[in-house]
Scaffold this active site. Structure first.
Site, PDB file in Angstrom:
ATOM      1  N   ASP A  34      40.117  45.356  76.792  1.00  0.00           N
ATOM      2  CA  ASP A  34      38.756  44.790  76.901  1.00  0.00           C
ATOM      3  C   ASP A  34      38.691  43.333  76.450  1.00  0.00           C
ATOM      4  O   ASP A  34      37.615  42.736  76.409  1.00  0.00           O
ATOM      5  CB  ASP A  34      37.757  45.634  76.088  1.00  0.00           C
ATOM      6  CG  ASP A  34      38.078  45.649  74.601  1.00  0.00           C
ATOM      7  OD1 ASP A  34      39.081  45.013  74.194  1.00  0.00           O
ATOM      8  OD2 ASP A  34      37.335  46.287  73.833  1.00  0.00           O
ATOM      9  N   HIS A 119      38.782  15.074  62.415  1.00  0.00           N
ATOM     10  CA  HIS A 119      38.096  14.104  63.272  1.00  0.00           C
ATOM     11  C   HIS A 119      37.283  13.053  62.503  1.00  0.00           C
ATOM     12  O   HIS A 119      37.282  11.882  62.878  1.00  0.00           O
ATOM     13  CB  HIS A 119      37.200  14.840  64.270  1.00  0.00           C
ATOM     14  CG  HIS A 119      36.354  13.910  65.066  1.00  0.00           C
ATOM     15  ND1 HIS A 119      36.884  13.011  65.959  1.00  0.00           N
ATOM     16  CD2 HIS A 119      35.014  13.698  65.064  1.00  0.00           C
ATOM     17  CE1 HIS A 119      35.919  12.300  66.492  1.00  0.00           C
ATOM     18  NE2 HIS A 119      34.768  12.702  65.968  1.00  0.00           N
ATOM     19  N   LYS A 177      33.834  -5.001  72.816  1.00  0.00           N
ATOM     20  CA  LYS A 177      32.888  -5.228  73.919  1.00  0.00           C
ATOM     21  C   LYS A 177      32.178  -6.546  73.692  1.00  0.00           C
ATOM     22  O   LYS A 177      31.612  -6.761  72.610  1.00  0.00           O
ATOM     23  CB  LYS A 177      31.834  -4.120  73.945  1.00  0.00           C
ATOM     24  CG  LYS A 177      32.279  -2.900  74.672  1.00  0.00           C
ATOM     25  CD  LYS A 177      31.128  -1.932  74.844  1.00  0.00           C
ATOM     26  CE  LYS A 177      31.686  -0.639  75.378  1.00  0.00           C
ATOM     27  NZ  LYS A 177      30.870   0.502  75.128  1.00  0.00           N
TER      28      LYS A 177
HETATM   29  C1  R5P Z   1      36.647   9.992  69.363  1.00  0.00           C
HETATM   30  O1  R5P Z   1      35.928   9.813  68.409  1.00  0.00           O
HETATM   31  C2  R5P Z   1      38.083  10.348  69.189  1.00  0.00           C
HETATM   32  O2  R5P Z   1      38.706   9.465  68.276  1.00  0.00           O
HETATM   33  C3  R5P Z   1      38.814  10.324  70.506  1.00  0.00           C
HETATM   34  O3  R5P Z   1      38.779   9.006  71.015  1.00  0.00           O
HETATM   35  C4  R5P Z   1      38.203  11.260  71.505  1.00  0.00           C
HETATM   36  O4  R5P Z   1      38.030  12.527  70.946  1.00  0.00           O
HETATM   37  C5  R5P Z   1      39.077  11.349  72.727  1.00  0.00           C
HETATM   38  O5  R5P Z   1      38.484  12.210  73.653  1.00  0.00           O
HETATM   39  P1  R5P Z   1      38.724  12.034  75.204  1.00  0.00           P
HETATM   40  O6  R5P Z   1      40.206  12.066  75.434  1.00  0.00           O
HETATM   41  O7  R5P Z   1      37.999  13.194  75.819  1.00  0.00           O
HETATM   42  O8  R5P Z   1      38.136  10.721  75.619  1.00  0.00           O
END
Ligand code: R5P
Length: 276
Positions: A34, A119, A177
């Site tokens: 399952d 993260h 940027k």
């Molecule tokens: C963002 O804050 C992280 O440091 C990475 O840049 C991000 O998680 C990368 O994700 P993706 O490959 O989907 O752009």
């Protein structure tokens, strides 16, 4: 003390067990018809190290079941890739703070939690106590002696990339940027002219590849590689990266993919040896 290797981290688990001189506990993992999962850890001990990354919902359920199987013991939880950490706050009213829920589950069983490059500080803040190791040394060591420029895709990741570049002994920069007028924004490396240079875009996670691909589009250089700690590589990301002209992608073994040619086993083993 024994080491339990979770189904998400067989290579890294074995490497850590060898480096720490720990016996690997016998385990059984299976899926019922399952879809429900099952975990068994054979043999008791006072203390266990569990190594299991969280790169899927299944990984999370297995981790919880492993913990339950050894819940009479002291547990050092090694979660090399801490999934769910990108939802580190409620971005919209009523959203779950996923990493908070995951942290509660982990800390309800584990006495010590070790991870690698979680993260964000916000995500780490949802743990009462977290040992967050930095794999930038591992990436930096791999590139030592190469004439490259390491590029951070944004200012937010610059500190991390600076550390990798220091270990590599190479130049580094980030993409900035610049608004030229109401309609025009250009993105270029802040200080370094990369024309004719070999560039490595360094990030903590490559998930869809979108961040690295967008960064690569802005770089007019001789070649581009990408290096990350966690190779999530969702949704055909590796193909997309190669199609975008990234010549090579490398990662550590926090997530075990074909590109995971670097290992964080030394980093983690050093920490475990300090604890035991
Ligand atoms: C963002 O804050 C992280 O440091 C990475 O840049 C991000 O998680 C990368 O994700 P993706 O490959 O989907 O752009």
């Amino acid at each position: 003390m024994k080491l339990v290797i979770g189904p998400a981290s067989p290579l890294l688990g074995k490497r850590i067990a060898e480096k720490c001189g720990l016996e690997i506990a016998e385990t059984v993992y299976k899926r019922f018809p399952d879809g429900e999962l099952y975990a068994r850890v054979i043999g008791r001990d006072e203390r266990f190290v569990v190594v299991q990354s969280l790169n899927s919902n299944e990984d999370l359920v297995y981790l919880m079941l492993i913990f339950d199987a050894i819940s009479d013991s002291d547990i050092i939880a090694v979660i090399p890739y801490m999934g769910y950490a990108r939802q580190d706050k409620a971005f919209l009213d009523g959203e779950a703070v996923s990493i908070r829920a995951v942290a509660k589950m982990i800390e309800s069983y584990a006495d010590t939690v070790i991870t690698v490059n979680i993260h964000s500080k916000e995500a780490a803040g949802h743990f009462k106590k977290l040992i967050d190791l930095d794999a930038m040394r591992v990436i930096g060591d791999y590139y030592r002696g190469r004439d490259i420029v390491m590029i951070s895709p944004d200012l937010g990741s610059l500190e991390r990339v600076k550390r990798a570049a220091e270990f590599a002994g190479c130049e580094f920069d980030y993409l900035e940027k610049k608004r030229i007028d109401a309609e025009t924004v250009i993105v270029t490396p802040k200080k370094i002219d990369v024309s004719g240079r070999d560039v490595v875009i360094v990030d903590d996670i490559i998930s869809t590849g979108g961040t690295v691909i967008e960064a690569a589009k802005q770089l007019s250089c001789r070649s581009i590689e990408a290096a990350c700690v966690h190779a999530v590589l969702a949704s055909n990301a590796l193909n997309k990266l190669y199609n975008a002209g990234i010549s090579k992608v490398i990662a550590t073994d926090t997530i075990e993919k074909a590109v995971s040619i670097l290992t964080v086993s030394d980093l983690i083993s050093e920490e475990i040896k300090r604890l035991i």
